[in-house]
Enzyme design. Sequence first.
Site, short mmCIF file in Angstrom:
data_model
loop_
_atom_site.label_atom_id
_atom_site.label_comp_id
_atom_site.label_asym_id
_atom_site.label_seq_id
_atom_site.Cartn_x
_atom_site.Cartn_y
_atom_site.Cartn_z
N LYS A 20 15.85 22.08 -10.27
CA LYS A 20 15.17 20.86 -10.71
C LYS A 20 16.05 19.89 -11.47
O LYS A 20 16.87 20.26 -12.29
CB LYS A 20 13.99 21.23 -11.62
CG LYS A 20 12.88 21.93 -10.89
CD LYS A 20 12.02 20.97 -10.11
CE LYS A 20 10.91 20.45 -11.01
NZ LYS A 20 10.03 19.56 -10.27
N GLU A 49 9.38 8.94 -16.57
CA GLU A 49 7.99 9.34 -16.81
C GLU A 49 7.53 8.93 -18.21
O GLU A 49 6.40 8.49 -18.40
CB GLU A 49 7.86 10.86 -16.66
CG GLU A 49 8.15 11.36 -15.26
CD GLU A 49 8.29 12.88 -15.24
OE1 GLU A 49 9.43 13.38 -15.26
OE2 GLU A 49 7.25 13.55 -15.23
N SER A 97 14.81 22.19 -15.47
CA SER A 97 13.64 23.03 -15.69
C SER A 97 14.12 24.37 -16.22
O SER A 97 15.17 24.86 -15.83
CB SER A 97 12.90 23.23 -14.36
OG SER A 97 12.10 24.40 -14.43
N HIS A 100 0.83 -1.22 0.00
CA HIS A 100 0.00 0.00 0.00
C HIS A 100 0.86 1.27 0.00
O HIS A 100 0.42 2.32 0.45
CB HIS A 100 -0.95 0.04 1.21
CG HIS A 100 -1.65 -1.24 1.50
ND1 HIS A 100 -2.89 -1.55 0.98
CD2 HIS A 100 -1.26 -2.33 2.22
CE1 HIS A 100 -3.25 -2.76 1.39
NE2 HIS A 100 -2.27 -3.26 2.13
#
Length: 459
Positions: free
Chosen positions: A284, A291, A278, A157
Site C-alpha cells: 500500500k 484524503e 499500511s 459524470h
Amino acid sequence: SSNQMWGGRFAAGPDAIMEAINASIGFDKRMASQDIAGSRAHAAMLAAQGIVTPSDAEAMREGLLTVLSEIETGEFAFSTALEDIHMNVEARLKEVIGEPAGRLHTGRSRNDQVATDFRLWVRDQLDAAVSGLEALMRALLAQAEAGADWVMPGFTHLQTAQPVTWGHHMMAYVEMFARDLSRVRDARERMNESPLGAAALAGTSFPIDREMTAEALGFDRPMANSLDAVSDRDFALEFLSVASISAMHLSRFAEELVIWSSAQFRFVTLSDRFSTGSSIMPQKKNPDAAELIRAKVGRIFGANVALMMVMKGLPLAYSKDMQEDKEQVFDAADNWMLALAAMEGMVKDMTGNRANLEAAASAGFSTATDLADWLVRTLGLPFRDAHHVTGSLVALAEQKGCDLPDLSLEDMQSVHAAITADVFDVLGVHNSVASRTSFGGTAPVRVREQIALWKEVLG
Ligand code: ARG
C-alpha cells in the site's frame, strides 16, 4: 477575591464553573501581538491628544514591549482568572510599570479592543492565504507546463467524455485558485477599517484621534459607526466564506488525486513524501494528504455555519456570544493554510504518468464527438443526424469489442456510405485536442497561452 478590573462593584469572585465558561485566554492568547500593537497605537494617540502625559505614554510603550517579549519568549504566565488576552496584558503591564498602566484604558473598551485585535489577526491570515494560494498556483503552472500537450480523458459524470490535455486540467485549478485569491483580496479591502475608539458601543467623550490609531495599525480608515464597529463580525464570516470556497476547490482536486493515484487509474504517482503505507498490507501507498484535505473542508464549512449561527440572533451591540468567534476562525485558518501547503507539496512532487493518461484518453470512444463533427464538416450532415450515425458506429465498435479507430472503412461505410478514409485523422486523441483551439479550449496552443499569461501575473 473580587476582580481587579471591576472589583468595585463586586463583593465575591466568580464560581469556578463561571470562570471556566467565561475565560477565553486559552485561545485568544493567539492575538497577543495584535493586542499589544493596538495598545501601543492607543497609548501614542492618548499622548498626542494630551489625554495622558508623554512620560506615561513612554512608560506604556516600554512596558508593552516588555510584555510582548515575555510572551514571545514563553516567560509570560497566562491567567485564567484574568479571562482574556486583554486583561492578561493589562494586568502584567500594571506589574511592570505601575500606575500609568491604569491610564491605558482611557477612551477604550474591551469591545473595540477585541474587534481591533481580531481584525488584525484575520488580516494577517488573509495575507498568508495570498502567499499560500500563489505558491499552489505556481506548482500547478509547473505541472501544466511540463504536460501542456499530454492527452488524458476529460470526464463528465466521471464517464469518459472527450480527450483533454493535462495542462488544461491543471490550468482549470489555476483559474479556481485565482478566483479564491481575488476573493481574499476583496475581503481584505472591505475589512481593513479600524474599530478602535468605538469604545464600549457609543464612542467616547475624550478627544481621541481615531484616524491616528487607524493609520498606525495599517487600517485604511476608522469605522464610521461605533455600534457597528464593536458588534459586527462579518469580516470573520467573510474570511470563513472565502476559506470555505477555497477549501471546496482544494477538496475537489484532492478527490481527483485520490482517484488518479489508484491502481485502477494510475494517472499520477504521488511522492513518498506525501503518502503513507499500511501497517498490514505491504503493497500500500495511500494518498492520506489528499484524503485529509478532502476532509478538512468539512470543519471549515462547519466553522462558517457555526459562526453564522452565533451571530444571527444577537441584538446590537456587543454580546458575550461573540467570544465564540475566535476558535472557529482560528481552526479554519489553521486548516486552510495547512491544506494549501499540503496541496502545494503534493502537486510539486507528483508525477503525471503520461503513457497511462494517453492510453486512458483513447479508451471509451472519447473521440466520438470529433467523428460527429467530421460528418457535419465533411459530408454536410445536420449535427443531429451526425450524432445518430456516430451513435450507430459506437454501437458497432462496442459489438465488435474494439475502439472507434479500430473499425475498418467498410465498417464505417456500412453505417454511412459517404464516409471516406480521412475520417481516421480525427479519431486520434492528439488530433482531437489539437483541433479544440476555441478560446478557453484544450488545444496545447491555447493552454500554452494561458500558462504564459499566468506566469507573467505571478511573476
Ligand atoms: N474576551 C472577550 C471576547 O472575546 C473580549 C471582550 C469582552 N467584552 C465584554 N464586554 N465582556 O469577546
